[in-house]
Design a protein around this motif. Sequence first.
Motif, PDB file in Angstrom:
ATOM      1  N   MET A  37      14.110   6.219 -11.736  1.00 39.43           N
ATOM      2  CA  MET A  37      13.038   6.916 -12.449  1.00 39.43           C
ATOM      3  C   MET A  37      11.936   7.326 -11.479  1.00 39.43           C
ATOM      4  O   MET A  37      11.534   6.551 -10.609  1.00 39.43           O
ATOM      5  CB  MET A  37      12.466   5.963 -13.509  1.00 39.43           C
ATOM      6  N   PHE A  45       8.002   8.682 -11.510  1.00 37.21           N
ATOM      7  CA  PHE A  45       6.863   8.760 -12.421  1.00 37.21           C
ATOM      8  C   PHE A  45       5.882   9.835 -11.982  1.00 37.21           C
ATOM      9  O   PHE A  45       5.765  10.139 -10.791  1.00 37.21           O
ATOM     10  CB  PHE A  45       6.125   7.416 -12.456  1.00 37.21           C
ATOM     11  N   SER A  86       2.732   9.516 -11.828  1.00 34.77           N
ATOM     12  CA  SER A  86       1.696   8.918 -10.971  1.00 34.77           C
ATOM     13  C   SER A  86       2.294   8.264  -9.729  1.00 34.77           C
ATOM     14  O   SER A  86       1.662   7.430  -9.127  1.00 34.77           O
ATOM     15  CB  SER A  86       0.921   7.886 -11.770  1.00 34.77           C
ATOM     16  N   ALA A 100       3.701   5.789  -8.856  1.00 35.80           N
ATOM     17  CA  ALA A 100       3.989   4.365  -9.107  1.00 35.80           C
ATOM     18  C   ALA A 100       4.545   3.656  -7.890  1.00 35.80           C
ATOM     19  O   ALA A 100       5.368   2.755  -8.017  1.00 35.80           O
ATOM     20  CB  ALA A 100       4.928   4.203 -10.310  1.00 35.80           C
ATOM     21  N   PHE A 158       4.387   0.920  -4.990  1.00 34.72           N
ATOM     22  CA  PHE A 158       3.725  -0.378  -4.933  1.00 34.72           C
ATOM     23  C   PHE A 158       2.711  -0.352  -3.787  1.00 34.72           C
ATOM     24  O   PHE A 158       3.089  -0.158  -2.634  1.00 34.72           O
ATOM     25  CB  PHE A 158       4.750  -1.489  -4.734  1.00 34.72           C
ATOM     26  N   PRO A 159       1.424  -0.570  -4.093  1.00 35.30           N
ATOM     27  CA  PRO A 159       0.389  -0.349  -3.076  1.00 35.30           C
ATOM     28  C   PRO A 159       0.418  -1.380  -1.961  1.00 35.30           C
ATOM     29  O   PRO A 159      -0.123  -1.146  -0.894  1.00 35.30           O
ATOM     30  CB  PRO A 159      -0.918  -0.458  -3.873  1.00 35.30           C
ATOM     31  N   TYR A 196      -1.470   4.470   0.256  1.00 34.19           N
ATOM     32  CA  TYR A 196      -2.790   5.110   0.233  1.00 34.19           C
ATOM     33  C   TYR A 196      -3.032   5.964   1.462  1.00 34.19           C
ATOM     34  O   TYR A 196      -3.974   6.751   1.492  1.00 34.19           O
ATOM     35  CB  TYR A 196      -3.896   4.048   0.093  1.00 34.19           C
ATOM     36  N   ARG A 250      12.886   6.077  -3.057  1.00 37.71           N
ATOM     37  CA  ARG A 250      12.998   4.730  -3.594  1.00 37.71           C
ATOM     38  C   ARG A 250      13.981   4.692  -4.758  1.00 37.71           C
ATOM     39  O   ARG A 250      14.793   3.781  -4.880  1.00 37.71           O
ATOM     40  CB  ARG A 250      11.615   4.260  -4.062  1.00 37.71           C
ATOM     41  N   ALA A 251      13.906   5.728  -5.615  1.00 37.71           N
ATOM     42  CA  ALA A 251      14.813   5.774  -6.762  1.00 37.71           C
ATOM     43  C   ALA A 251      16.248   6.032  -6.294  1.00 37.71           C
ATOM     44  O   ALA A 251      17.194   5.462  -6.836  1.00 37.71           O
ATOM     45  CB  ALA A 251      14.369   6.859  -7.734  1.00 37.71           C
ATOM     46  N   GLU A 257       3.000   1.556 -14.793  1.00 35.04           N
ATOM     47  CA  GLU A 257       4.096   2.191 -14.069  1.00 35.04           C
ATOM     48  C   GLU A 257       4.688   1.282 -12.992  1.00 35.04           C
ATOM     49  O   GLU A 257       5.866   1.396 -12.675  1.00 35.04           O
ATOM     50  CB  GLU A 257       3.637   3.493 -13.410  1.00 35.04           C
ATOM     51  N   TRP A 258       3.843   0.414 -12.398  1.00 39.05           N
ATOM     52  CA  TRP A 258       4.383  -0.474 -11.366  1.00 39.05           C
ATOM     53  C   TRP A 258       5.415  -1.397 -11.974  1.00 39.05           C
ATOM     54  O   TRP A 258       6.476  -1.633 -11.411  1.00 39.05           O
ATOM     55  CB  TRP A 258       3.260  -1.308 -10.723  1.00 39.05           C
ATOM     56  N   ALA A 287       8.413   0.718 -12.821  1.00 33.30           N
ATOM     57  CA  ALA A 287       9.159   1.092 -11.621  1.00 33.30           C
ATOM     58  C   ALA A 287       9.955  -0.099 -11.108  1.00 33.30           C
ATOM     59  O   ALA A 287      11.124   0.039 -10.726  1.00 33.30           O
ATOM     60  CB  ALA A 287       8.205   1.603 -10.551  1.00 33.30           C
ATOM     61  N   ASN A 347      12.826  -0.700 -13.369  1.00 32.25           N
ATOM     62  CA  ASN A 347      13.775   0.383 -13.196  1.00 32.25           C
ATOM     63  C   ASN A 347      14.614   0.187 -11.933  1.00 32.25           C
ATOM     64  O   ASN A 347      15.778   0.567 -11.871  1.00 32.25           O
ATOM     65  CB  ASN A 347      13.014   1.711 -13.127  1.00 32.25           C
ATOM     66  N   LEU A 348      14.004  -0.435 -10.922  1.00 30.05           N
ATOM     67  CA  LEU A 348      14.719  -0.675  -9.669  1.00 30.05           C
ATOM     68  C   LEU A 348      15.505  -1.979  -9.706  1.00 30.05           C
ATOM     69  O   LEU A 348      16.037  -2.425  -8.707  1.00 30.05           O
ATOM     70  CB  LEU A 348      13.730  -0.678  -8.504  1.00 30.05           C
ATOM     71  N   VAL A 396       5.225  -7.817  -6.557  1.00 30.53           N
ATOM     72  CA  VAL A 396       4.291  -6.703  -6.739  1.00 30.53           C
ATOM     73  C   VAL A 396       2.930  -7.191  -7.266  1.00 30.53           C
ATOM     74  O   VAL A 396       1.923  -7.089  -6.587  1.00 30.53           O
ATOM     75  CB  VAL A 396       4.868  -5.626  -7.688  1.00 30.53           C
ATOM     76  N   VAL A 445      -0.591  -7.712  -5.054  1.00 29.96           N
ATOM     77  CA  VAL A 445      -1.650  -6.735  -5.315  1.00 29.96           C
ATOM     78  C   VAL A 445      -2.936  -7.444  -5.737  1.00 29.96           C
ATOM     79  O   VAL A 445      -4.035  -7.063  -5.350  1.00 29.96           O
ATOM     80  CB  VAL A 445      -1.205  -5.729  -6.405  1.00 29.96           C
ATOM     81  N   ARG A 481      -9.131  -0.184  -1.438  1.00 26.31           N
ATOM     82  CA  ARG A 481      -8.365   0.764  -0.651  1.00 26.31           C
ATOM     83  C   ARG A 481      -6.970   0.926  -1.260  1.00 26.31           C
ATOM     84  O   ARG A 481      -6.456   2.022  -1.398  1.00 26.31           O
ATOM     85  CB  ARG A 481      -8.269   0.232   0.778  1.00 26.31           C
ATOM     86  N   TRP A 482      -6.368  -0.184  -1.630  1.00 32.24           N
ATOM     87  CA  TRP A 482      -5.046  -0.135  -2.244  1.00 32.24           C
ATOM     88  C   TRP A 482      -5.035   0.608  -3.560  1.00 32.24           C
ATOM     89  O   TRP A 482      -4.120   1.344  -3.866  1.00 32.24           O
ATOM     90  CB  TRP A 482      -4.586  -1.555  -2.529  1.00 32.24           C
ATOM     91  N   LYS A 486      -7.072   2.733  -4.856  1.00 28.72           N
ATOM     92  CA  LYS A 486      -7.833   3.979  -5.020  1.00 28.72           C
ATOM     93  C   LYS A 486      -6.936   5.094  -5.557  1.00 28.72           C
ATOM     94  O   LYS A 486      -5.754   5.099  -5.361  1.00 28.72           O
ATOM     95  CB  LYS A 486      -8.499   4.299  -3.697  1.00 28.72           C
TER      96      LYS A 486
END
Lengths: 276, 353, 295
Positions: free
Chosen positions: B79, B81, B83, B85, B87-88, B132, B146-147, C189-190, C193, C196-197, C208, C212, C292-293, C295
């Motif tokens: 999937m 998205f 946005s 999505a 992972f930060p 970022y 990634r998908a 969404e995280w 996602a 989904n993975l 995750v 975070v 920062r992450w 933003k």
Amino acid sequence: MSFLSRLRKFPFWAWFWFLLGALYFILPLLATFEFSLSWDPAIPFKAYQRSFEDSRFWTSFIASNIFALITIFASIVLVVPTAYWIRLRLPQARRIVEFITLMPFVVPAIILVFGLIRVYSTPFTIPFTDIVFMQPLTQFKLGTNILVIAGYMVLAMPYMYRSVDTGMRTVDILTLTEAAQSLGANWFVIITRVILPNIRSALLSGALLTFAIVVGEVILASFLGVTAFGPYLFLLGQHRAYEPAALSFVSFLLTWFAMGLIQLVTGGQGQAAGAH
Amino acid sequence: MSYLSLSNVTKQFGDTVVVDNFNLDIDKGEFVSFLGPSGCGKTTTLRMVAGFEVPTSGKIMIEGVDITDKAPNQRNVGMIFQSYALFPNMTVAQNIGFGLTVRKEPESVVKSRVAEMISLINLEAHANKYPYQLSGGQQQRVSLARALANRPQVLLLDEPLSALDAKIRVSLRAEIRSIQKALGITAIFVTHDQEEALSISDRIVVMNAGEMEQVGTPFEIYNFPKTRFVANFVGSLNTADAEVVDPTKGLVSVDGVQFTSAEGTKERKKGDKIKVAIRPERFSFAALQHKDNVVDAKIENITFLGSVVRIQVKIGNTNFNMDTFNNPFLELPKIGSIEQVTCSKEAVLVLDE
Amino acid sequence: MAQTIVNSKSNKATTNWKVWLGVVPFFLFALLFLFLPSLRLVTASFTAPDGSFTLDNIRQLFTVPVIVNAYKLSIQISAVTAIGGGIFGFLLAYSVTVGGLPKSLRSVLITFSGVASNFAGVPLAFAFVATLGRQGFITHILRDYFGMDVYAAGFNLYSFAGLSLVYMYFQFPLMVLIMAPALDGLKREWREAAENLGASTTQYWLRVAMPVLLPSILGAMILLFGNAFGAYATAYALTGGRIGIVTIQIGAQIRGDVLYNPGLGYAMAIGMVVIMAISLAGYSWLQAKTERWLK
């Protein structure tokens, strides 16, 4: 959905922690209330009655409220123009001013009062001479009142500044000012009719937080020898049993009142103070 | 037998029917777009394929296996998205490898697959950067990689380009399409942008209010819209109230001005109220070409749109837009003048109400 | 857009010193009532009784047992209540944000937390005396209905454990107030996602969500640490100054020179400021990392 999967979906641990937290919140209050009523079973509110009959309670409580009002007013006069000016004309001062407003976290009340006493307990002299032109602030009543209010302003500064600054950001004060200017408004009109009404809720929440901090404060007032509610309650606790409990409960209700109003005016984003 | 099939899929939230009896078969390697306005049920349908929503009724099958009730993490669909999505807390490489490591693939497999995916999206220089630090377009490419790293059976894209700038949108959609073709992966692409859907898809499903309006190739959808909604939503369109004059000859009248339509009036009677629709670019000035449908038009306004010049004309009492390609030697009529304009019989579409 | 306007303004402003006049009252206030008092403590802590420069006072911070013990105790109490309050506050914030509790409980908890994090000092101490003191409400209930005499078992409200329990009352609500917005920052969404993975809920949290949140959690705990470290009134009202934490020692020194060395008192205050400054710096650093992450 079957019963079992419904059960699996039930957030058991979330409820568990929530209820535990609720108990932690409520039990001390309940206990205080229960204790304050237990003085004389015949007259349940005896502790409250006695507390309110004490003239020293009223003197100190009113004094604290006056201090709170003056502190709020002085803070607004100091913080609003500063925050406004920085947004409008002096963005390069933002970092340093934000740093200063965080300083009270680094210098807690006990240290602040220590420093204030040391600085302001010596007489003011004309530089390079021994001629005294002013007695030390700690030596007369107006002086200690000034010190205690200045101290309160320092303690409240982080909350007041942040609240006002956030308020100005959310309404985009820069654009509002430019719009008002382009429509021919002068500075007085801009500030009183555009800026202040738009940051009303921010001001109110900053003011209520300041109120909560000042009315419960004990360190500055007691070390500077100023009559206030905090030191009064503390002294009362040294030799009485039931009245302090009653007044503690009252003071909880006051905090609750101030915070409840903040929730109301800011729409749910609670803020934390730290005058402990 | 089709690769991915949705049969009688219905989704209700409370009393609202969001997707109503949706039926679609998608072949292996096909690129299908769900096109429609927001709230039409396209995203909900996609999320049911992904497993984030469970259909109220109906069945979803991939390669003959019923996946309707499978948890999202038990399916093998990728999937993307809107946005991103990403992972930060993870680098580009860690993001791409995430799906493989949660499936406990050996490290060597993870490493080589990640390298392969990073080169697929041309981000070799950014493998160790954090999300970022990347632009939106780069982030979305990482999300694509990634998908794809999991080798999914189906790739789902939920408005993946909506958050991007116009230029990046066009280049990234070409990139998505070429990667999809190269890998032969089956893809469903949700969008509200008709140009995007037309340019990228093998087939388009136009949706409105939870229902399928029309399914077809971009060519069919654009040139032969079956419903008024499709005609209006895809491309720009002139519509006008009209009346059938002669069903056998396809003669209709718009405010007394007569047009001939190539199709669509056979099942109707004389005097029936209908709608006709003509695309702006099908009009031209009569001197140049056609013999049928030559009508008088008063020039009302002329708007320069870059590659196209839009001329607003009044035919009878109805305003129409006509588009003509721009060129430096274009001679434009004067505003207020009366000119003869024309369009082919095939250009006059007759729509259901 | 707004940013460019501000910048173009600021370029003009740097050429004009007069715009700085607008912030003079604020700086003057800060100088008089914040910096001057702090600086006075700094200079005084490096001054010997005869007025000369000395490092003796700073050295004694690490050698005089009563001071070393005060710092130890303060650090212990702050650490225990920061970690305890942090964990408990996090779980509470979790339960009302992503934990699946009804939405209405969230605003109840946030309001309560706002009140409790501000309800400290003397009234809080009295409330706990009424609750867990020798004649306290809960003490009685535990003794009469559960047969548990907590005081006989060694518990004492006026000790380390007791004071920690009291501090917790304003510590965990502060954690709730900081963590609730941070938990809101976890994008749906995280989670999707990750699922989904192929990730399980546990894998999502471990790989995750927690990474975070970790800077926020650590930063908040550091803030809680400073919050407890600077607390005075609560401890003083509860124990009447019998528990030797740093703030109480400083308070005693202000009332009268109990250390028999004024310079040492100033040094103690400065030591505290340093610890608070380190906490705040740590908090700001972690906060910047998260922002920062996210933003």
